[in-house]
Motif scaffolding. Sequence first.
Motif, PDB file in Angstrom:
ATOM      1  N   ALA A 111       4.428   8.621  -3.666  1.00  0.00           N
ATOM      2  CA  ALA A 111       5.141   7.950  -4.750  1.00  0.00           C
ATOM      3  C   ALA A 111       4.849   6.446  -4.749  1.00  0.00           C
ATOM      4  O   ALA A 111       4.687   5.841  -3.685  1.00  0.00           O
ATOM      5  N   PRO A 112       4.785   5.840  -5.931  1.00  0.00           N
ATOM      6  CA  PRO A 112       4.583   4.389  -6.001  1.00  0.00           C
ATOM      7  C   PRO A 112       5.818   3.651  -5.500  1.00  0.00           C
ATOM      8  O   PRO A 112       6.886   4.256  -5.357  1.00  0.00           O
ATOM      9  N   PRO A 113       5.691   2.352  -5.235  1.00  0.00           N
ATOM     10  CA  PRO A 113       6.866   1.599  -4.783  1.00  0.00           C
ATOM     11  C   PRO A 113       7.918   1.531  -5.887  1.00  0.00           C
ATOM     12  O   PRO A 113       7.596   1.587  -7.078  1.00  0.00           O
ATOM     13  N   ASP A 114       9.170   1.422  -5.478  1.00  0.00           N
ATOM     14  CA  ASP A 114      10.253   1.248  -6.436  1.00  0.00           C
ATOM     15  C   ASP A 114      10.083  -0.081  -7.162  1.00  0.00           C
ATOM     16  O   ASP A 114       9.538  -1.045  -6.604  1.00  0.00           O
ATOM     17  N   ALA A 115      10.567  -0.137  -8.386  1.00  0.00           N
ATOM     18  CA  ALA A 115      10.523  -1.386  -9.150  1.00  0.00           C
ATOM     19  C   ALA A 115      11.333  -2.448  -8.420  1.00  0.00           C
ATOM     20  O   ALA A 115      12.458  -2.181  -8.002  1.00  0.00           O
ATOM     21  N   TYR A 120       0.847  -1.188   0.000  1.00  0.00           N
ATOM     22  CA  TYR A 120       0.000   0.000   0.000  1.00  0.00           C
ATOM     23  C   TYR A 120       0.884   1.240   0.000  1.00  0.00           C
ATOM     24  O   TYR A 120       1.984   1.231   0.538  1.00  0.00           O
ATOM     25  N   ARG A 121       0.352   2.299  -0.573  1.00  0.00           N
ATOM     26  CA  ARG A 121       0.945   3.626  -0.458  1.00  0.00           C
ATOM     27  C   ARG A 121      -0.192   4.589  -0.154  1.00  0.00           C
ATOM     28  O   ARG A 121      -1.288   4.447  -0.700  1.00  0.00           O
ATOM     29  N   MET A 122       0.056   5.553   0.708  1.00  0.00           N
ATOM     30  CA  MET A 122      -0.950   6.579   0.957  1.00  0.00           C
ATOM     31  C   MET A 122      -1.251   7.258  -0.383  1.00  0.00           C
ATOM     32  O   MET A 122      -0.341   7.517  -1.164  1.00  0.00           O
ATOM     33  N   THR A 123      -2.525   7.485  -0.648  1.00  0.00           N
ATOM     34  CA  THR A 123      -2.912   8.115  -1.906  1.00  0.00           C
ATOM     35  C   THR A 123      -2.163   9.435  -2.077  1.00  0.00           C
ATOM     36  O   THR A 123      -2.092  10.231  -1.147  1.00  0.00           O
ATOM     37  N   ASP A 149      -3.458   3.697  -2.127  1.00  0.00           N
ATOM     38  CA  ASP A 149      -3.337   3.096  -3.446  1.00  0.00           C
ATOM     39  C   ASP A 149      -2.816   1.680  -3.213  1.00  0.00           C
ATOM     40  O   ASP A 149      -1.918   1.474  -2.383  1.00  0.00           O
ATOM     41  N   VAL A 150      -3.364   0.711  -3.932  1.00  0.00           N
ATOM     42  CA  VAL A 150      -2.966  -0.685  -3.770  1.00  0.00           C
ATOM     43  C   VAL A 150      -2.159  -1.103  -4.997  1.00  0.00           C
ATOM     44  O   VAL A 150      -2.604  -0.923  -6.134  1.00  0.00           O
ATOM     45  N   GLU A 173      -9.219  -3.116   4.051  1.00  0.00           N
ATOM     46  CA  GLU A 173      -9.890  -2.267   5.035  1.00  0.00           C
ATOM     47  C   GLU A 173      -8.819  -1.417   5.692  1.00  0.00           C
ATOM     48  O   GLU A 173      -8.026  -1.905   6.483  1.00  0.00           O
ATOM     49  N   MET A 174      -8.797  -0.144   5.323  1.00  0.00           N
ATOM     50  CA  MET A 174      -7.751   0.762   5.780  1.00  0.00           C
ATOM     51  C   MET A 174      -8.364   1.964   6.498  1.00  0.00           C
ATOM     52  O   MET A 174      -9.462   2.390   6.156  1.00  0.00           O
TER      53      MET A 174
END
Length: 100
Positions: free
Chosen positions: A45-49, A39-42, A78-79, A72-73
């Motif tokens: 930045a997205p996770p690194d490759a 997960y990342r907070m909306t 963002d998933v 359920e957060m």
Amino acid sequence: MNNPLPIDIPEWVWTKVCTNIILGNLNQIEKRVHYYRTYRMTGKAPPDAPTVGILPDDAVKIFENKNSEEIEMPDFVDVHIMSVNYCNGKSYTGKIVVDA
């Protein structure tokens, strides 16, 4: 969400499957791969490759012994999902459906 579309989940690639969500379900279609989520907070930045063959520290295995995972957060996230093949000799692309 009515009639959600399947989402392809390539191997060793983080794929954003939903954004700005606090409740929902992830449903496994392709069962010949392992799935991992983070997960990342909306808005963050997205996770690194990931490096092929090395699971990132924040990768959590999902769909173990079941076909659905509940989201359920307490805050909007963002998933991101990636797949890892476990069938020797043949490569499969993961496939899920998100009900949010």
